[in-house]
Design a protein around this motif. Structure first.
Motif, PDB file in Angstrom:
ATOM      1  N   GLN A   5       0.827  -1.201   0.000  1.00 22.23           N
ATOM      2  CA  GLN A   5       0.000   0.000   0.000  1.00 22.23           C
ATOM      3  C   GLN A   5       0.862   1.251   0.000  1.00 22.23           C
ATOM      4  O   GLN A   5       0.583   2.192  -0.722  1.00 22.23           O
ATOM      5  N   THR A   6       1.911   1.299   0.781  1.00 19.48           N
ATOM      6  CA  THR A   6       2.722   2.499   0.872  1.00 19.48           C
ATOM      7  C   THR A   6       3.576   2.709  -0.370  1.00 19.48           C
ATOM      8  O   THR A   6       4.016   3.820  -0.620  1.00 19.48           O
ATOM      9  N   ASN A   7       3.805   1.651  -1.145  1.00 21.32           N
ATOM     10  CA  ASN A   7       4.587   1.785  -2.359  1.00 21.32           C
ATOM     11  C   ASN A   7       3.759   2.241  -3.553  1.00 21.32           C
ATOM     12  O   ASN A   7       4.301   2.584  -4.582  1.00 21.32           O
ATOM     13  N   ILE A   8       2.448   2.216  -3.445  1.00 20.29           N
ATOM     14  CA  ILE A   8       1.587   2.687  -4.516  1.00 20.29           C
ATOM     15  C   ILE A   8       1.364   4.174  -4.316  1.00 20.29           C
ATOM     16  O   ILE A   8       1.069   4.619  -3.216  1.00 20.29           O
ATOM     17  N   VAL A   9       1.537   4.929  -5.373  1.00 26.05           N
ATOM     18  CA  VAL A   9       1.336   6.364  -5.297  1.00 26.05           C
ATOM     19  C   VAL A   9      -0.056   6.629  -4.727  1.00 26.05           C
ATOM     20  O   VAL A   9      -1.046   6.039  -5.170  1.00 26.05           O
ATOM     21  N   GLU A  10      -0.126   7.501  -3.724  1.00 26.89           N
ATOM     22  CA  GLU A  10      -1.375   7.701  -2.989  1.00 26.89           C
ATOM     23  C   GLU A  10      -2.542   8.091  -3.890  1.00 26.89           C
ATOM     24  O   GLU A  10      -3.655   7.599  -3.726  1.00 26.89           O
ATOM     25  N   HIS A  14      -5.967   5.844  -4.236  1.00 26.60           N
ATOM     26  CA  HIS A  14      -7.327   6.294  -3.938  1.00 26.60           C
ATOM     27  C   HIS A  14      -8.214   6.308  -5.178  1.00 26.60           C
ATOM     28  O   HIS A  14      -9.403   6.000  -5.077  1.00 26.60           O
ATOM     29  N   ASP A  15      -7.680   6.652  -6.329  1.00 26.83           N
ATOM     30  CA  ASP A  15      -8.490   6.719  -7.547  1.00 26.83           C
ATOM     31  C   ASP A  15      -8.817   5.330  -8.088  1.00 26.83           C
ATOM     32  O   ASP A  15      -9.983   4.968  -8.219  1.00 26.83           O
ATOM     33  N   ASP A  16      -7.798   4.564  -8.402  1.00 33.54           N
ATOM     34  CA  ASP A  16      -8.008   3.279  -9.080  1.00 33.54           C
ATOM     35  C   ASP A  16      -8.441   2.173  -8.123  1.00 33.54           C
ATOM     36  O   ASP A  16      -9.419   1.482  -8.374  1.00 33.54           O
ATOM     37  N   VAL A  17      -7.707   2.008  -7.041  1.00 32.81           N
ATOM     38  CA  VAL A  17      -8.073   0.972  -6.081  1.00 32.81           C
ATOM     39  C   VAL A  17      -9.388   1.356  -5.401  1.00 32.81           C
ATOM     40  O   VAL A  17     -10.235   0.509  -5.143  1.00 32.81           O
ATOM     41  N   GLY A  18      -9.575   2.640  -5.173  1.00 27.97           N
ATOM     42  CA  GLY A  18     -10.828   3.128  -4.599  1.00 27.97           C
ATOM     43  C   GLY A  18     -12.027   2.839  -5.490  1.00 27.97           C
ATOM     44  O   GLY A  18     -13.121   2.559  -5.005  1.00 27.97           O
ATOM     45  N   PHE A  19     -11.823   2.900  -6.803  1.00 27.72           N
ATOM     46  CA  PHE A  19     -12.895   2.577  -7.749  1.00 27.72           C
ATOM     47  C   PHE A  19     -13.360   1.134  -7.555  1.00 27.72           C
ATOM     48  O   PHE A  19     -14.556   0.854  -7.489  1.00 27.72           O
ATOM     49  N   GLU A  56      -9.639  -6.956 -13.757  1.00 31.43           N
ATOM     50  CA  GLU A  56      -9.309  -6.136 -12.586  1.00 31.43           C
ATOM     51  C   GLU A  56      -7.953  -6.537 -12.025  1.00 31.43           C
ATOM     52  O   GLU A  56      -7.162  -5.671 -11.619  1.00 31.43           O
ATOM     53  N   MET A  57      -7.679  -7.826 -12.014  1.00 28.15           N
ATOM     54  CA  MET A  57      -6.366  -8.305 -11.570  1.00 28.15           C
ATOM     55  C   MET A  57      -5.264  -7.746 -12.475  1.00 28.15           C
ATOM     56  O   MET A  57      -4.225  -7.303 -11.993  1.00 28.15           O
ATOM     57  N   SER A  58      -5.521  -7.724 -13.779  1.00 28.26           N
ATOM     58  CA  SER A  58      -4.541  -7.186 -14.729  1.00 28.26           C
ATOM     59  C   SER A  58      -4.307  -5.703 -14.503  1.00 28.26           C
ATOM     60  O   SER A  58      -3.165  -5.224 -14.552  1.00 28.26           O
ATOM     61  N   ILE A  59      -5.373  -4.963 -14.264  1.00 23.34           N
ATOM     62  CA  ILE A  59      -5.250  -3.523 -14.022  1.00 23.34           C
ATOM     63  C   ILE A  59      -4.422  -3.271 -12.767  1.00 23.34           C
ATOM     64  O   ILE A  59      -3.501  -2.440 -12.772  1.00 23.34           O
ATOM     65  N   LEU A  60      -4.717  -3.981 -11.692  1.00 19.45           N
ATOM     66  CA  LEU A  60      -3.955  -3.804 -10.458  1.00 19.45           C
ATOM     67  C   LEU A  60      -2.497  -4.214 -10.638  1.00 19.45           C
ATOM     68  O   LEU A  60      -1.592  -3.556 -10.108  1.00 19.45           O
ATOM     69  N   GLN A  61      -2.261  -5.278 -11.392  1.00 19.61           N
ATOM     70  CA  GLN A  61      -0.884  -5.702 -11.666  1.00 19.61           C
ATOM     71  C   GLN A  61      -0.133  -4.609 -12.424  1.00 19.61           C
ATOM     72  O   GLN A  61       1.014  -4.312 -12.111  1.00 19.61           O
ATOM     73  N   ASP A  62      -0.792  -3.997 -13.402  1.00 18.02           N
ATOM     74  CA  ASP A  62      -0.180  -2.900 -14.163  1.00 18.02           C
ATOM     75  C   ASP A  62       0.121  -1.696 -13.272  1.00 18.02           C
ATOM     76  O   ASP A  62       1.170  -1.068 -13.393  1.00 18.02           O
ATOM     77  N   ILE A  63      -0.805  -1.359 -12.379  1.00 13.62           N
ATOM     78  CA  ILE A  63      -0.605  -0.237 -11.465  1.00 13.62           C
ATOM     79  C   ILE A  63       0.629  -0.480 -10.602  1.00 13.62           C
ATOM     80  O   ILE A  63       1.482   0.396 -10.448  1.00 13.62           O
ATOM     81  N   ILE A  64       0.730  -1.678 -10.068  1.00  8.91           N
ATOM     82  CA  ILE A  64       1.866  -1.997  -9.190  1.00  8.91           C
ATOM     83  C   ILE A  64       3.157  -2.009  -9.993  1.00  8.91           C
ATOM     84  O   ILE A  64       4.178  -1.497  -9.542  1.00  8.91           O
ATOM     85  N   SER A  65       3.122  -2.551 -11.193  1.00  6.40           N
ATOM     86  CA  SER A  65       4.322  -2.580 -12.039  1.00  6.40           C
ATOM     87  C   SER A  65       4.791  -1.170 -12.376  1.00  6.40           C
ATOM     88  O   SER A  65       5.988  -0.888 -12.358  1.00  6.40           O
ATOM     89  N   GLU A  66       3.860  -0.289 -12.697  1.00  7.57           N
ATOM     90  CA  GLU A  66       4.212   1.093 -13.047  1.00  7.57           C
ATOM     91  C   GLU A  66       4.811   1.848 -11.874  1.00  7.57           C
ATOM     92  O   GLU A  66       5.674   2.688 -12.059  1.00  7.57           O
ATOM     93  N   THR A  67       4.350   1.578 -10.671  1.00  5.02           N
ATOM     94  CA  THR A  67       4.852   2.323  -9.510  1.00  5.02           C
ATOM     95  C   THR A  67       6.192   1.799  -9.043  1.00  5.02           C
ATOM     96  O   THR A  67       6.862   2.436  -8.251  1.00  5.02           O
ATOM     97  N   HIS A  68       6.618   0.645  -9.548  1.00  8.22           N
ATOM     98  CA  HIS A  68       7.895   0.069  -9.142  1.00  8.22           C
ATOM     99  C   HIS A  68       8.967   0.184 -10.208  1.00  8.22           C
ATOM    100  O   HIS A  68       9.971  -0.511 -10.150  1.00  8.22           O
ATOM    101  N   LYS A  69       8.773   1.052 -11.168  1.00 13.42           N
ATOM    102  CA  LYS A  69       9.791   1.256 -12.221  1.00 13.42           C
ATOM    103  C   LYS A  69      10.863   2.181 -11.740  1.00 13.42           C
ATOM    104  O   LYS A  69      10.738   3.016 -10.953  1.00 13.42           O
TER     105      LYS A  69
END
Length: 69
Positions: A5-10, A14-19, A56-69
């Motif tokens: 959670q702390t590694n994902i841009v806030e 809130h926007d994507d995971v909150g959706f 939804e799993m793919s979207i979350l995987q992409d979000i996490i991958s993008e924040t760890h570049k």
């Protein structure tokens, strides 16, 4: 889960995971918990009250991958 959670841009958290949380009438933390459980290949059964869809799993995987570049 807190490290994830702390590694994902806030804002994204809130926007994507909150959706997804709104869609499932739950919290962003529970969405990430479900994601982690479903993503864990050693887990045969997900203990949560809901399952994220494949896209939804793919979207979350992409979000996490993008924040760890």
């Amino acid at each position: 889960m807190m490290n994830l959670q702390t590694n994902i841009v806030e804002e994204i958290y809130h926007d994507d995971v909150g959706f997804f949380a709104d869609r499932y009438h739950t919290t962003p933390d529970k969405i990430l918990q479900c994601f982690i459980e479903q993503n864990d290949t050693s887990s045969e059964a997900v203990s949560g009250a809901f399952r994220l869809e494949e896209n939804e799993m793919s979207i979350l995987q992409d979000i996490i991958s993008e924040t760890h570049k």
